[in-house]
Scaffold this motif. Structure first.
Motif, PDB file in Angstrom:
ATOM      1  N   THR A 147     -34.654  38.078  -0.902  1.00  0.00           N
ATOM      2  CA  THR A 147     -35.419  36.787  -1.272  1.00  0.00           C
ATOM      3  C   THR A 147     -34.986  35.582  -1.058  1.00  0.00           C
ATOM      4  O   THR A 147     -35.889  34.599  -1.643  1.00  0.00           O
ATOM      5  N   GLY A 148     -34.159  35.070  -0.394  1.00  0.00           N
ATOM      6  CA  GLY A 148     -33.712  33.915   0.211  1.00  0.00           C
ATOM      7  C   GLY A 148     -32.152  33.715  -0.657  1.00  0.00           C
ATOM      8  O   GLY A 148     -31.840  34.280  -1.350  1.00  0.00           O
ATOM      9  N   ILE A 149     -31.927  32.578  -0.500  1.00  0.00           N
ATOM     10  CA  ILE A 149     -30.554  31.762  -1.179  1.00  0.00           C
ATOM     11  C   ILE A 149     -30.589  31.560  -2.313  1.00  0.00           C
ATOM     12  O   ILE A 149     -31.578  30.653  -2.830  1.00  0.00           O
ATOM     13  N   HIS A 150     -29.783  32.511  -3.532  1.00  0.00           N
ATOM     14  CA  HIS A 150     -30.260  32.198  -4.768  1.00  0.00           C
ATOM     15  C   HIS A 150     -29.017  31.355  -5.381  1.00  0.00           C
ATOM     16  O   HIS A 150     -28.115  31.298  -4.561  1.00  0.00           O
ATOM     17  N   GLU A 151     -28.851  31.090  -6.537  1.00  0.00           N
ATOM     18  CA  GLU A 151     -27.856  30.276  -7.068  1.00  0.00           C
ATOM     19  C   GLU A 151     -26.412  30.964  -7.167  1.00  0.00           C
ATOM     20  O   GLU A 151     -25.546  30.012  -7.165  1.00  0.00           O
ATOM     21  N   GLU A 152     -26.630  32.205  -7.190  1.00  0.00           N
ATOM     22  CA  GLU A 152     -24.932  32.823  -7.046  1.00  0.00           C
ATOM     23  C   GLU A 152     -24.623  33.148  -5.754  1.00  0.00           C
ATOM     24  O   GLU A 152     -23.597  33.663  -5.655  1.00  0.00           O
ATOM     25  N   CYS A 153     -25.354  32.711  -4.572  1.00  0.00           N
ATOM     26  CA  CYS A 153     -24.784  32.958  -3.404  1.00  0.00           C
ATOM     27  C   CYS A 153     -23.494  32.409  -3.146  1.00  0.00           C
ATOM     28  O   CYS A 153     -23.274  31.204  -3.577  1.00  0.00           O
ATOM     29  N   PRO A 154     -22.244  32.808  -2.441  1.00  0.00           N
ATOM     30  CA  PRO A 154     -21.242  32.226  -2.426  1.00  0.00           C
ATOM     31  C   PRO A 154     -21.319  30.951  -1.611  1.00  0.00           C
ATOM     32  O   PRO A 154     -22.338  30.716  -0.678  1.00  0.00           O
ATOM     33  N   PHE A 155     -20.530  29.738  -1.763  1.00  0.00           N
ATOM     34  CA  PHE A 155     -20.612  28.549  -0.955  1.00  0.00           C
ATOM     35  C   PHE A 155     -19.651  28.685   0.318  1.00  0.00           C
ATOM     36  O   PHE A 155     -18.743  29.479   0.252  1.00  0.00           O
ATOM     37  N   HIS A 156     -20.370  28.315   1.286  1.00  0.00           N
ATOM     38  CA  HIS A 156     -19.602  28.431   2.605  1.00  0.00           C
ATOM     39  C   HIS A 156     -19.857  27.137   3.360  1.00  0.00           C
ATOM     40  O   HIS A 156     -20.560  27.228   4.444  1.00  0.00           O
ATOM     41  N   PRO A 157     -19.555  26.021   2.901  1.00  0.00           N
ATOM     42  CA  PRO A 157     -19.941  24.496   3.713  1.00  0.00           C
ATOM     43  C   PRO A 157     -19.537  24.427   5.083  1.00  0.00           C
ATOM     44  O   PRO A 157     -18.416  24.970   5.394  1.00  0.00           O
ATOM     45  N   ALA A 158     -20.430  23.978   5.938  1.00  0.00           N
ATOM     46  CA  ALA A 158     -20.349  24.034   7.236  1.00  0.00           C
ATOM     47  C   ALA A 158     -19.952  22.413   7.897  1.00  0.00           C
ATOM     48  O   ALA A 158     -20.410  22.363   9.068  1.00  0.00           O
ATOM     49  N   ARG A 187     -29.815  21.970  -5.946  1.00  0.00           N
ATOM     50  CA  ARG A 187     -29.291  22.088  -4.844  1.00  0.00           C
ATOM     51  C   ARG A 187     -30.903  22.118  -4.022  1.00  0.00           C
ATOM     52  O   ARG A 187     -31.119  23.145  -3.801  1.00  0.00           O
ATOM     53  N   MET A 188     -31.102  20.894  -3.635  1.00  0.00           N
ATOM     54  CA  MET A 188     -32.463  20.781  -2.877  1.00  0.00           C
ATOM     55  C   MET A 188     -32.313  21.110  -1.434  1.00  0.00           C
ATOM     56  O   MET A 188     -31.393  20.667  -0.689  1.00  0.00           O
ATOM     57  N   PHE A 189     -33.405  22.128  -1.045  1.00  0.00           N
ATOM     58  CA  PHE A 189     -33.376  22.336   0.304  1.00  0.00           C
ATOM     59  C   PHE A 189     -34.158  21.310   0.937  1.00  0.00           C
ATOM     60  O   PHE A 189     -34.553  20.348   0.397  1.00  0.00           O
ATOM     61  N   PRO A 252     -27.848  22.099 -20.522  1.00  0.00           N
ATOM     62  CA  PRO A 252     -26.588  21.491 -20.044  1.00  0.00           C
ATOM     63  C   PRO A 252     -25.666  22.580 -19.263  1.00  0.00           C
ATOM     64  O   PRO A 252     -25.515  23.477 -19.626  1.00  0.00           O
ATOM     65  N   GLY A 253     -25.446  21.783 -18.107  1.00  0.00           N
ATOM     66  CA  GLY A 253     -24.473  22.824 -17.330  1.00  0.00           C
ATOM     67  C   GLY A 253     -25.481  23.732 -16.185  1.00  0.00           C
ATOM     68  O   GLY A 253     -24.624  24.323 -15.363  1.00  0.00           O
ATOM     69  N   GLU A 254     -26.665  23.657 -16.304  1.00  0.00           N
ATOM     70  CA  GLU A 254     -27.430  24.542 -15.534  1.00  0.00           C
ATOM     71  C   GLU A 254     -27.456  23.977 -14.116  1.00  0.00           C
ATOM     72  O   GLU A 254     -27.333  22.708 -13.737  1.00  0.00           O
ATOM     73  N   TYR A 255     -27.752  24.826 -12.938  1.00  0.00           N
ATOM     74  CA  TYR A 255     -27.918  24.492 -11.790  1.00  0.00           C
ATOM     75  C   TYR A 255     -28.910  25.233 -11.353  1.00  0.00           C
ATOM     76  O   TYR A 255     -29.199  26.353 -11.250  1.00  0.00           O
ATOM     77  N   TYR A 256     -29.784  24.649 -10.186  1.00  0.00           N
ATOM     78  CA  TYR A 256     -31.033  25.168  -9.577  1.00  0.00           C
ATOM     79  C   TYR A 256     -31.039  25.071  -8.249  1.00  0.00           C
ATOM     80  O   TYR A 256     -30.822  23.945  -7.778  1.00  0.00           O
ATOM     81  N   CYS A 304     -36.315  30.030  -5.191  1.00  0.00           N
ATOM     82  CA  CYS A 304     -36.323  28.907  -6.414  1.00  0.00           C
ATOM     83  C   CYS A 304     -36.843  29.546  -7.630  1.00  0.00           C
ATOM     84  O   CYS A 304     -37.386  28.775  -8.367  1.00  0.00           O
ATOM     85  N   ARG A 305     -36.807  30.969  -7.809  1.00  0.00           N
ATOM     86  CA  ARG A 305     -37.268  31.640  -8.989  1.00  0.00           C
ATOM     87  C   ARG A 305     -36.741  31.019 -10.294  1.00  0.00           C
ATOM     88  O   ARG A 305     -37.539  30.776 -11.265  1.00  0.00           O
ATOM     89  N   LYS A 306     -35.466  30.664 -10.289  1.00  0.00           N
ATOM     90  CA  LYS A 306     -35.016  30.143 -11.548  1.00  0.00           C
ATOM     91  C   LYS A 306     -35.525  28.882 -12.089  1.00  0.00           C
ATOM     92  O   LYS A 306     -35.655  28.821 -13.448  1.00  0.00           O
ATOM     93  N   PHE A 307     -35.526  27.997 -11.077  1.00  0.00           N
ATOM     94  CA  PHE A 307     -35.995  26.545 -11.541  1.00  0.00           C
ATOM     95  C   PHE A 307     -37.726  26.967 -11.644  1.00  0.00           C
ATOM     96  O   PHE A 307     -38.092  26.159 -12.776  1.00  0.00           O
TER      97      PHE A 307
END
Length: 342
Positions: A147-158, A187-189, A252-256, A304-307
């Protein structure tokens, strides 16, 4: 109501100011440095000079005293933290500046808000911290969710930029959880359109095409990696999302994750822009090694379903219009001579 925008002179900050002026009765205060270029807000300067709902406040993310001074003076109801060293490629050559500005700068801002709230128990601003889809980094194709990259995908910064945005993201959530502050992180694409900086791929393509049309350079578009996959949103849809974030039952504390609905390879974006050019029959494409990143986040497709479920937001501006508006923006800049030939 008062809104404070850090980075108002950037592409997103200037469009957010436009949106708020048109769709609310809020006063808008923009944080900018004394040396900030004013190209993106040139159309606002008359209003600023007449103190007509737009005000510039001079401060720097690297100077906490200046941030505290602005917050005490304005006491904003809404804070949109958009300012950053926002160019991934630049972060490879300026990693320390990137980390300092983006991580410690965000910490200085949020700590200043916390101190304000501690001094005045009735002060409870709503804060938007802008992270980035770059936090997810280079996700292997076999690990990318269907379904694409969702909020709980692990971070792997490049990139150092992406690492800095991981810190930004986590700081937003930390201040919400630790101090009961109403802070949300996005986290805006990929988002683009008029006023997009020419260090980003689609904007430098458009700029070069506009210069070719005016006969200023040879009919060659210099490019980096054309095989990266991107999902595009229009910046004007992005700022509408940010407004909805802070006004529609903020948690408060949410991330999208937020992003557009049109996905393609960077090469397809280049071909779209060339197809819109009056010089399309003579343009050649040339790979420039200096435009290649050491590591590329090359599978940027959001879920982006959560947002959307929380706010009802949907992108409205078609990809084709975004690209045409971007090209026309650069045509205007080139005709005026208001650009550097880099």
């Amino acid at each position: 109501m008062k809104a404070l925008i850090t980075g108002i002179t950037g592409m997103v900050g200037s469009h957010l100011c436009d949106f708020l002026l048109e769709n609310t009765d809020w006063d808008v205060y923009g944080v900018c440095r004394w040396r900030s270029p004013l190209d993106n807000v040139e159309h606002l300067l008359e209003r600023v000079n007449h103190k007509d709902r737009v005000f510039f406040e001079y401060a720097d993310l690297n100077d906490q005293v200046s941030l505290i001074t602005v917050l005490q003076s304005v006491k904003p109801d809404y804070i949109f933290h958009l300012a950053a060293q926002s160019y991934p490629l630049t972060s490879f050559t300026a990693p320390v500046d990137t980390l300092n500005t983006n991580i410690l700068g965000t910490c200085r801002l949020l700590e200043s808000v916390r101190l304000m709230m501690e001094q005045d128990g009735a002060y409870k601003p709503v804060v938007h911290v802008c992270a980035s889809s770059e936090v997810f980094g280079k996700i292997p194709k076999e690990k990318k969710p269907e379904t694409g990259i969702h909020e709980e995908c692990p971070f792997h910064p490049a990139s150092p930029y992406a690492i800095s945005k991981v810190g930004t993201d986590l700081l937003g959530r930390y201040y919400a959880e630790a101090y009961k502050m109403t802070v949300m992180t996005t986290r805006m694409f990929t988002h683009t359109g008029p006023r997009r900086g020419d260090v980003f791929h689609e904007s430098t393509f458009a700029k070069q095409i506009a210069m070719i049309e005016e006969g200023l350079i040879e009919p060659e578009v210099k490019v980096g990696n054309l095989k990266s996959l991107r999902t595009y949103a229009d910046v004007r849809d992005a700022v509408r999302a940010y407004y909805m974030l802070v006004t529609m039952d903020p948690v408060p504390g949410e991330y999208y994750n937020i992003g557009g609905s049109y996905t393609c390879e960077v090469e397809d974006t280049l071909n779209t822009l060339i197809s819109l050019s009056t010089a399309k029959d003579k343009i050649k494409v040339v790979t420039d090694p200096e435009r290649l990143r050491p590591i590329d986040a090359d599978l940027q497709i959001p879920d982006c379903r959560k947002f959307k479920e929380h706010t009802g937001w949907e992108p409205q501006i078609p990809y084709e219009q975004t690209m045409e508006d971007l090209l026309n923006y650069w045509r205007g800049r080139v005709k005026k001579g208001s650009f550097l030939t880099r």
